[in-house]
Scaffold this motif. Structure first.
Motif, PDB file in Angstrom:
ATOM      1  N   MET A   1      41.590  38.395  36.515  1.00 38.79           N
ATOM      2  CA  MET A   1      40.572  39.308  37.007  1.00 38.79           C
ATOM      3  C   MET A   1      39.403  38.512  37.586  1.00 38.79           C
ATOM      4  N   ILE A   2      38.891  39.031  38.695  1.00 35.16           N
ATOM      5  CA  ILE A   2      37.729  38.446  39.340  1.00 35.16           C
ATOM      6  C   ILE A   2      36.672  39.536  39.399  1.00 35.16           C
ATOM      7  N   ILE A   5      37.781  42.969  38.633  1.00 38.27           N
ATOM      8  CA  ILE A   5      38.734  43.634  39.531  1.00 38.27           C
ATOM      9  C   ILE A   5      40.065  42.894  39.437  1.00 38.27           C
ATOM     10  N   PRO A   6      41.161  43.612  39.191  1.00 40.96           N
ATOM     11  CA  PRO A   6      42.470  42.958  39.101  1.00 40.96           C
ATOM     12  C   PRO A   6      42.822  42.218  40.398  1.00 40.96           C
ATOM     13  N   LYS A   7      43.494  41.074  40.268  1.00 37.02           N
ATOM     14  CA  LYS A   7      43.872  40.274  41.432  1.00 37.02           C
ATOM     15  C   LYS A   7      44.718  41.068  42.414  1.00 37.02           C
ATOM     16  N   ARG A   8      45.608  41.900  41.900  1.00 34.26           N
ATOM     17  CA  ARG A   8      46.480  42.687  42.768  1.00 34.26           C
ATOM     18  C   ARG A   8      45.643  43.587  43.690  1.00 34.26           C
ATOM     19  N   THR A   9      44.596  44.201  43.175  1.00 33.95           N
ATOM     20  CA  THR A   9      43.725  45.064  43.978  1.00 33.95           C
ATOM     21  C   THR A   9      43.014  44.258  45.054  1.00 33.95           C
ATOM     22  N   ILE A  10      42.538  43.081  44.712  1.00 34.47           N
ATOM     23  CA  ILE A  10      41.858  42.209  45.679  1.00 34.47           C
ATOM     24  C   ILE A  10      42.813  41.803  46.794  1.00 34.47           C
ATOM     25  N   ILE A  11      44.050  41.474  46.436  1.00 36.39           N
ATOM     26  CA  ILE A  11      45.042  41.071  47.437  1.00 36.39           C
ATOM     27  C   ILE A  11      45.343  42.235  48.376  1.00 36.39           C
TER      28      ILE A  11
END
Length: 107
Positions: A1-2, A5-11
């Protein structure tokens, strides 16, 4: 998480932003609404500028929604406001850089 926010959402957001950017940058290579029947059948214009910005409204303070290269042709409306010709709904270009093609009735 960044930042929570989950990494998948950011990608996913980054990929969608990239696709949107490619779409906007390629606007001068796609047929515009004006070229595909958005304007009046009687008015057709040719671009005289090297590159002509197509704007969301009649004025230099409106958003650029596309571009035309020199000698590009497009259908247009017989409507001119504040020095801008209406090409189609939400698409305007500076009249001084547009010339009607031979036989066009642009008002």
């Amino acid at each position: 998480m960044i930042l929570g926010i989950p990494k998948r959402t950011i990608i996913i957001v980054a990929v969608l932003a990239g696709i949107g950017l490619i779409y906007v940058m390629g606007a001068n290579e796609r047929p515009s609404d004006a070229e595909s029947g958005g304007g009046s059948a009687d008015c057709r214009v040719r671009v005289t500028a090297d590159v002509l910005n197509v704007r969301a409204g009649p004025g230099t303070d409106t958003t650029i929604v596309g571009k035309f290269q020199q000698d590009a042709e497009a259908e247009a409306e017989p409507v001119v406001q504040e020095g801008f010709r209406k090409l189609a709904e939400g698409r305007w270009a500076a009249e001084e850089f547009l010339r009607p093609v031979d036989g066009a009735n642009c008002g």
